[in-house]
Design a protein around this motif. Structure first.
Motif, PDB file in Angstrom:
ATOM      1  N   UNK A 239       0.842  -1.213   0.000  1.00 38.52           N
ATOM      2  CA  UNK A 239       0.000   0.000   0.000  1.00 38.52           C
ATOM      3  C   UNK A 239       0.874   1.259   0.000  1.00 38.52           C
ATOM      4  N   UNK A 240       1.929   1.247   0.825  1.00 35.86           N
ATOM      5  CA  UNK A 240       2.839   2.405   0.877  1.00 35.86           C
ATOM      6  C   UNK A 240       3.492   2.624  -0.483  1.00 35.86           C
ATOM      7  N   UNK A 241       3.989   1.514  -1.092  1.00 42.33           N
ATOM      8  CA  UNK A 241       4.625   1.632  -2.419  1.00 42.33           C
ATOM      9  C   UNK A 241       3.655   2.196  -3.448  1.00 42.33           C
ATOM     10  N   UNK A 242       2.414   1.685  -3.436  1.00 46.39           N
ATOM     11  CA  UNK A 242       1.416   2.184  -4.377  1.00 46.39           C
ATOM     12  C   UNK A 242       1.129   3.671  -4.150  1.00 46.39           C
ATOM     13  N   UNK A 243       1.039   4.063  -2.884  1.00 46.09           N
ATOM     14  CA  UNK A 243       0.759   5.470  -2.566  1.00 46.09           C
ATOM     15  C   UNK A 243       1.879   6.374  -3.065  1.00 46.09           C
ATOM     16  N   UNK A 244       3.123   5.959  -2.848  1.00 48.20           N
ATOM     17  CA  UNK A 244       4.271   6.748  -3.307  1.00 48.20           C
ATOM     18  C   UNK A 244       4.267   6.852  -4.831  1.00 48.20           C
ATOM     19  N   UNK A 245       3.973   5.721  -5.490  1.00 47.51           N
ATOM     20  CA  UNK A 245       3.940   5.727  -6.959  1.00 47.51           C
ATOM     21  C   UNK A 245       2.853   6.663  -7.479  1.00 47.51           C
ATOM     22  N   UNK A 246       1.666   6.576  -6.863  1.00 53.07           N
ATOM     23  CA  UNK A 246       0.566   7.448  -7.278  1.00 53.07           C
ATOM     24  C   UNK A 246       0.936   8.913  -7.090  1.00 53.07           C
ATOM     25  N   UNK A 247       1.549   9.243  -5.961  1.00 57.55           N
ATOM     26  CA  UNK A 247       1.946  10.636  -5.705  1.00 57.55           C
ATOM     27  C   UNK A 247       2.959  11.106  -6.743  1.00 57.55           C
TER      28      UNK A 247
END
Lengths: 181, 178
Positions: free
Chosen positions: A25-33
Motif C-alpha cells: 500500500x505504501x509503495x502504491x501510494x508513493x507511486x501514485x503521488x
C-alpha cells in the motif's frame, strides 16, 4: 505442545502478510503521488532549448519590420519595458508593460524574479509581441506578501529562432514589484 | 484616424490604436511639440543589446620535451574566438540606450565546468537618449581558462540593465518581505 507451535507459526504468517500488505500500500501510494501529484515544474532553471508553445497572452505590435544590425552568427534583442510590476494576490496575476520589438533577432522567455525566486514565467515570445499579464506560478503567491519589492527582475532568456538553442547572452532588467492582497 | 490615447506611445506609435505621430519635433519628456501627445513613455526603458558570434575553439597545449634537461613539459592551452576577423580576437557586445533616462549595464559570465571568461569592462553607464542621439557602449569578451573534450555550452553571459537615480546613484536593491 504441537498445537501451540502451530498457532505461533500461524500468527507469524498473519503478521508477515499484514506487513507485506502495508508495504505494498505504501509503495502504491508513493507511486501514485510521484505520477499524479508531484509538482514537476521547475521554471527556475532555464531550458537549453526553447519550449514549443508560444505565449498565449502575447499580443502583436505594429512595427516597420526592420531588424537590429547584427553580425553573422551573432544575435540581438531589444527590450522595452516599464520597471514597475503590479501583483494582485486575489487574482494570482502580475500586470506589467513589456514589449519584445520586431527588430529583435531572438525569441525570448520572460521570467519575473523576486529575491532570486521565479514567480512567473511566459511561454515563448517571438519578436513583434507585447506582454502585459502573467499568471503566477504554483505556490508563488504564498511566498509573497503585500508591499513593495525592489530586489526584483525581469529575466529575459534568449533563444535562436532557427535552432531553438539557448543563446549565450541573457538579459536582466531591474524592476520594482508591488504586491497587493 | 485621430488618436486620443495620449499616454501609450512607443517609438512614435500608439500602442492602443496604432496611430503614428508624423510630427518630428519632440520636446522634453517625449512630448510632441506640435500636437502635445506623449510620443515616448518617459518612464519606459528601451535598450538594444547585440552580440557577435559567441563560439570559441579550445586547443589543448602540446606536449613538449626539453632535450637538454630531459624534462617533459606542456604548452599552455589556448582558446580562440571562431569569429576572428580584421585582427580582432574577441567578440563585442554592444549596449545601446534608447530611453529618456540614463541606464547602467553590468556584465557577468557564469562558466560551466571550470570555464572562465573575462570582459574588457564589467560596468557601463549610458546617458539618456535624445531625439538625435542614442548612447552606445561596447565590451569585448574572451574565454580565459578551463578545458573541454567535446562540443558543449561554455556558460552564459548576463547583461543586467538598471536605472540611475536622479542623485546619480544606481538603483539599489533593498530588503522586501518574502
Amino acid at each position: 505442545m504441537n498445537k501451540t507451535t502451530e498457532e505461533n507459526k500461524e500468527q507469524k504468517r498473519k503478521l508477515l502478510i499484514i506487513i507485506l500488505i502495508i508495504g505494498i500500500v505504501v509503495c502504491l501510494a508513493v507511486t501514485m503521488w510521484a505520477l499524479f501529484f508531484r509538482n514537476t515544474k521547475d521554471p527556475g532553471l532555464a531550458p537549453d532549448y526553447a519550449p514549443g508553445q508560444t505565449e498565449p497572452n502575447a499580443t502583436p505590435v505594429e512595427d516597420d519590420g526592420s531588424k537590429l544590425d547584427v553580425p553573422e552568427g551573432g544575435g540581438g534583442i531589444s527590450i522595452e519595458y516599464v520597471s514597475s510590476v503590479d501583483i494582485d494576490l486575489s487574482d494570482n496575476k502580475a500586470t506589467f508593460q513589456y514589449t519584445h520589438p520586431a527588430k529583435s533577432t531572438q525569441n525570448i522567455i520572460l521570467q519575473i524574479v523576486v529575491k532570486d525566486t521565479v514567480i512567473a514565467q511566459s511561454g515563448l515570445i517571438t519578436p513583434g509581441n507585447r506582454l502585459t499579464e502573467l499568471t503566477l506560478l504554483d505556490g508563488a503567491a504564498g511566498k509573497l506578501s503585500a508591499g513593495t519589492y525592489t530586489d526584483a527582475q525581469f529575466k529575459i532568456l534568449s533563444y535562436d529562432p532557427q535552432s531553438g538553442e539557448k543563446a549565450m547572452v541573457d538579459t536582466v532588467a531591474q524592476i520594482t514589484v508591488t504586491v497587493q492582497e | 484616424m485621430k488618436c486620443r490615447h495620449t499616454d501609450r506611445f512607443t517609438d512614435g506609435r500608439c500602442s492602443t490604436c496604432g496611430y503614428v505621430c508624423t510630427h518630428e519635433t519632440i520636446g522634453s519628456g517625449g512630448k510632441c511639440t506640435v500636437c502635445g501627445k506623449q510620443i515616448f513613455d518617459p518612464t519606459a526603458i528601451s535598450v538594444d543589446i547585440t552580440w557577435e558570434e559567441m563560439s570559441f575553439t579550445f586547443a589543448p597545449g602540446r606536449e613538449t620535451w626539453d632535450h637538454e634537461n630531459h624534462i617533459q613539459g606542456r604548452e599552455p592551452d589556448t582558446w580562440v574566438w571562431d569569429g576572428e576577423t580584421d585582427g580582432r580576437t574577441a567578440p563585442v557586445i554592444t549596449v545601446t540606450n534608447k530611453s529618456f533616462q540614463a541606464v547602467t549595464a553590468k556584465l557577468a559570465f557564469t562558466g560551466s565546468e571550470g570555464i572562465t571568461g573575462q570582459f574588457s569592462r564589467t560596468s557601463l553607464e549610458l546617458a539618456a537618449a535624445t531625439v538625435t542621439d542614442t548612447p552606445a557602449e561596447t565590451v569585448r569578451f574572451r574565454i580565459t581558462g578551463g578545458t573541454i573534450d567535446k562540443k558543449q555550452s561554455l556558460g552564459s553571459i548576463t547583461v543586467t540593465i538598471g536605472t540611475v537615480s536622479p542623485e546619480g546613484d544606481n538603483k539599489k536593491d533593498t530588503e522586501g518581505e518574502a
